[in-house]
Design a protein around this motif. Structure first.
Motif, PDB file in Angstrom:
ATOM      1  N   GLY A   1       0.270  -0.922  -0.306  1.00 22.93           N
ATOM      2  CA  GLY A   1       0.273   0.149   0.004  1.00 22.93           C
ATOM      3  C   GLY A   1       1.283   1.266  -0.031  1.00 22.93           C
TER       4      GLY A   1
ATOM      5  N   VAL B   1       0.925   2.787  -3.140  1.00 22.92           N
ATOM      6  CA  VAL B   1       0.004   3.550  -4.651  1.00 22.92           C
ATOM      7  C   VAL B   1       0.547   5.236  -4.877  1.00 22.92           C
ATOM      8  CG1 VAL B   1      -0.782   5.110  -2.225  1.00 22.92           C
ATOM      9  CG2 VAL B   1      -2.638   4.666  -3.962  1.00 22.92           C
TER      10      VAL B   1
ATOM     11  N   ARG C   1      -0.735   5.443  -9.175  1.00 23.91           N
ATOM     12  CA  ARG C   1      -1.516   6.732  -8.928  1.00 23.91           C
ATOM     13  C   ARG C   1      -1.150   7.711  -9.933  1.00 23.91           C
ATOM     14  NH1 ARG C   1      -2.374   8.956  -3.047  1.00 23.91           N
ATOM     15  NH2 ARG C   1      -4.439   7.900  -2.604  1.00 23.91           N
TER      16      ARG C   1
ATOM     17  N   SER D   1      -3.295  10.951  -9.979  1.00 24.95           N
ATOM     18  CA  SER D   1      -2.323  12.337  -9.318  1.00 24.95           C
ATOM     19  C   SER D   1      -2.253  13.313  -9.868  1.00 24.95           C
ATOM     20  CB  SER D   1      -1.440  11.936  -8.742  1.00 24.95           C
ATOM     21  OG  SER D   1      -0.072  11.549  -9.696  1.00 24.95           O
TER      22      SER D   1
ATOM     23  N   SER E   1      -7.969  -7.445  -2.446  1.00 20.88           N
ATOM     24  CA  SER E   1      -6.811  -6.562  -2.401  1.00 20.88           C
ATOM     25  C   SER E   1      -6.985  -5.396  -2.213  1.00 20.88           C
ATOM     26  CB  SER E   1      -6.194  -6.424  -3.812  1.00 20.88           C
ATOM     27  OG  SER E   1      -5.079  -6.114  -3.969  1.00 20.88           O
ATOM     28  N   PRO E   2      -6.741  -4.995  -0.906  1.00 22.90           N
ATOM     29  CA  PRO E   2      -7.131  -3.385  -0.515  1.00 22.90           C
ATOM     30  C   PRO E   2      -6.450  -2.620  -1.716  1.00 22.90           C
ATOM     31  CG  PRO E   2      -5.462  -5.066   0.860  1.00 22.90           C
ATOM     32  CD  PRO E   2      -5.707  -5.415  -0.001  1.00 22.90           C
ATOM     33  N   LEU E   3      -5.594  -2.261  -2.021  1.00 26.29           N
ATOM     34  CA  LEU E   3      -4.679  -1.783  -2.807  1.00 26.29           C
ATOM     35  C   LEU E   3      -5.250  -1.798  -4.375  1.00 26.29           C
ATOM     36  CD1 LEU E   3      -2.948   0.685  -3.275  1.00 26.29           C
ATOM     37  CD2 LEU E   3      -0.680  -1.061  -3.851  1.00 26.29           C
TER      38      LEU E   3
ATOM     39  N   GLY F   1      -8.054  -2.204  -4.829  1.00 31.87           N
ATOM     40  CA  GLY F   1     -10.261  -1.771  -4.580  1.00 31.87           C
ATOM     41  C   GLY F   1      -9.949  -0.227  -4.042  1.00 31.87           C
ATOM     42  N   ARG F   2      -8.620  -0.022  -3.753  1.00 35.28           N
ATOM     43  CA  ARG F   2      -8.641   1.890  -3.633  1.00 35.28           C
ATOM     44  C   ARG F   2      -8.509   2.568  -4.542  1.00 35.28           C
ATOM     45  NH1 ARG F   2      -3.681   4.438   0.338  1.00 35.28           N
ATOM     46  NH2 ARG F   2      -4.188   6.498   0.317  1.00 35.28           N
ATOM     47  N   LEU F   3      -7.612   1.578  -5.563  1.00 38.22           N
ATOM     48  CA  LEU F   3      -7.116   2.549  -6.914  1.00 38.22           C
ATOM     49  C   LEU F   3      -8.905   2.628  -7.313  1.00 38.22           C
ATOM     50  CD1 LEU F   3      -3.862   1.020  -7.439  1.00 38.22           C
ATOM     51  CD2 LEU F   3      -4.153   3.750  -6.666  1.00 38.22           C
TER      52      LEU F   3
ATOM     53  N   ALA G   1     -11.424   2.284  -6.110  1.00 40.74           N
ATOM     54  CA  ALA G   1     -12.724   3.170  -6.207  1.00 40.74           C
ATOM     55  C   ALA G   1     -12.028   4.683  -6.276  1.00 40.74           C
ATOM     56  CB  ALA G   1     -13.045   3.589  -4.230  1.00 40.74           C
ATOM     57  N   GLU G   2     -10.709   5.193  -5.718  1.00 38.32           N
ATOM     58  CA  GLU G   2     -10.541   6.644  -6.833  1.00 38.32           C
ATOM     59  C   GLU G   2     -10.761   6.860  -8.538  1.00 38.32           C
ATOM     60  OE1 GLU G   2      -6.649   7.433  -5.707  1.00 38.32           O
ATOM     61  OE2 GLU G   2      -6.686   6.490  -3.569  1.00 38.32           O
TER      62      GLU G   2
END
Length: 454
Positions: free
Chosen positions: A363, A366, A370, A376, A407-409, A411-413, A415-416
């Motif tokens: 993580g 990230v 990005r 970003s 997968s946390p990363l 899933g986070r990406l 969502a972003e």
């Protein structure tokens, strides 16, 4: 030591002094001057017993090598004039060189806050009539141990008579990351050694500027030299569609880290070869119309290479003591390779490839992901990585895999990225898995590539 502004202002031109080429030994020496300093670049290529099979063509290809290698020394101070001195040149080559210097040094200029667009290239003398090179058979495939050149090798096996790899290294030095993959192909190798003038390796001490140069263009010229020395009929590159995609636009001009891998460079270099050697050996990229996503899908089926390929730049450090014998798992290139393979290679297999340092499991990386996904304000990394559409499609496909569930990363990406962008990326996947744009691939090679995709 910082760049010496007084030195930079005092030197008004970079001069080509001359070069020597020996077809019996495969050696070429190129001489340049910058102010009161003289630089010598050396190249030695494999030749068959008895020397180059086409000495006149060897001499002509060596002339092209000398023209392109100069950029590594020009950048030391980047004066406003390049003087070709006594170098023979042909129609169109001054324009080609101007682009090679200005666009090929685009990243260098961006990082050093320079404007090279006004560069003047002068001098040179009219070259003799073009050389009539009549090659034998056999493709030469420049090989760096990464997934792109591996996919090319496996496609070329089905069409080229007696294909061989081309590997370029520093004089007296070889990279284990390349040699391990070379061994896995089982193909013969034709080699080149390149030696930089020691002064250019002391840039900080001598007050010179430093930065990225169009190394693939120089490698291309040396590969052509090796091909004509050995009677080969084609140099088959592995530059993909997205190599033509730049990193940032400055004053209306695109800066592309991969300029000398782009279609624009390929077309221009082919035209130069046409004027110098009648277009032989043929020079083209087999993967020109293919996305990194498509290449990754093909590489996924080549399991024999999964534990031997390497693209992490830390495996290619100039100092052998500083080279990693594994993927670092944290640089932009590692992040991109992991991302583009994640849709097609099982998670456990990628974890083994990265020896427990898989970027998608970290993580803390990230920010790097990005930038690849344009989430970003950072520009596309100055690395050989794909364009944003490929990266977003890879993320979506990776998120679909059962072994990436939770997968946390990822899933986070996702969502972003947001639902609309995810839908757009998903809709673009069929296009990315089909041929894109134009290329220079001869029909028989195109058929072999199509067969590899079936």
């Amino acid at each position: 030591m910082a760049v010496d502004p007084a030195l930079s202002e005092r030197v008004e031109s970079f001069t080509y002094v001359g070069h020597e080429a020996d077809p019996a030994t495969g050696r070429v020496e190129c001489h340049y001057e910058l102010g009161d300093r003289r630089f010598t670049a050396r190249v030695a290529v494999s030749v068959p017993p008895g020397g180059a099979v086409a000495p006149a063509a060897f001499a002509e290809a060596a002339r092209l090598v000398a023209l392109l290698l100069g950029v590594s020394y020009y950048k030391a101070l980047a004066p406003p004039v390049v003087d070709l001195g006594p170098t023979p040149v042909r129609p169109g080559e001054l324009e080609f060189l101007h682009s090679f210097y200005v666009d090929g040094l685009g990243e260098y200029a961006y990082r050093n806050d320079l404007d090279l667009t006004g560069l003047a290239i002068v001098g040179g003398v009219a070259a003799d009539a073009p050389v009539d090179y009549e090659p034998g058979a056999g493709a030469l495939v420049p090989f760096g141990g990464g997934l792109d050149s591996i996919v090319t090798v496996e496609a070329v096996r089905g069409v080229a008579a007696e294909p061989a790899l081309f590997v370029m290294s520093r004089e007296g030095d070889r990279f284990d990351a390349i040699e391990t993959a070379v061994g896995a192909t089982g193909l013969p190798v034709l080699r080149a050694e390149r030696a930089l003038d020691p002064q250019i390796l002391r840039s900080r001490e001598l007050g010179f500027r430093n930065g990225h140069v169009p190394v693939t263009g120089m490698l291309s010229a040396i590969a052509v030299l090796t091909a004509v020395a050995n009677g080969r009929d084609a140099v088959v590159m592995s530059n993909e569609w997205s190599a033509s995609s730049g990193n940032v636009v400055v004053d209306g001009r695109e800066v592309n880290h991969q300029f000398s891998k782009s279609l624009a460079f390929e077309d221009a270099f082919r035209a130069v070869l046409g004027g110098a050697l009648g277009g032989a050996p043929d020079y083209f990229s087999l993967l020109r119309a293919r996305s990194e996503l498509w290449i990754a899908s093909r590489f996924a089926a080549l399991g024999q290479y999964h534990r031997v390929f390497r693209s992490c730049n830390r495996a290619f450090h100039l100092d052998p003591a500083a080279r990693l014998d594994r993927w670092c798992g944290e640089c932009d290139k590692c992040c991109f390779i992991d991302l583009i393979l994640a849709p097609f290679v099982p998670r456990a297999e990628l974890a083994a490839v990265f020896a427990g340092r898989e970027p998608l499991d970290d993580g803390a990386l990230v920010g790097r992901f990005r930038s690849l996904l344009e989430l970003s304000a950072d520009i596309k990394p100055f690395e050989c990585v794909g364009e944003v559409g490929e990266c977003r499609a890879a993320l979506v496909l990776a998120g679909d895999r059962a072994d990436r569930a939770g997968s946390p990363l990822i899933g986070r990406l996702l969502a972003e990225l947001g639902a609309d962008a995810v839908a757009t990326a998903r809709a673009g996947i069929p296009r990315l898995l089909a041929p894109l744009g134009s290329d220079n691939v001869p029909d028989r090679y195109a058929r072999a590539l199509a067969a590899a995709a079936s």
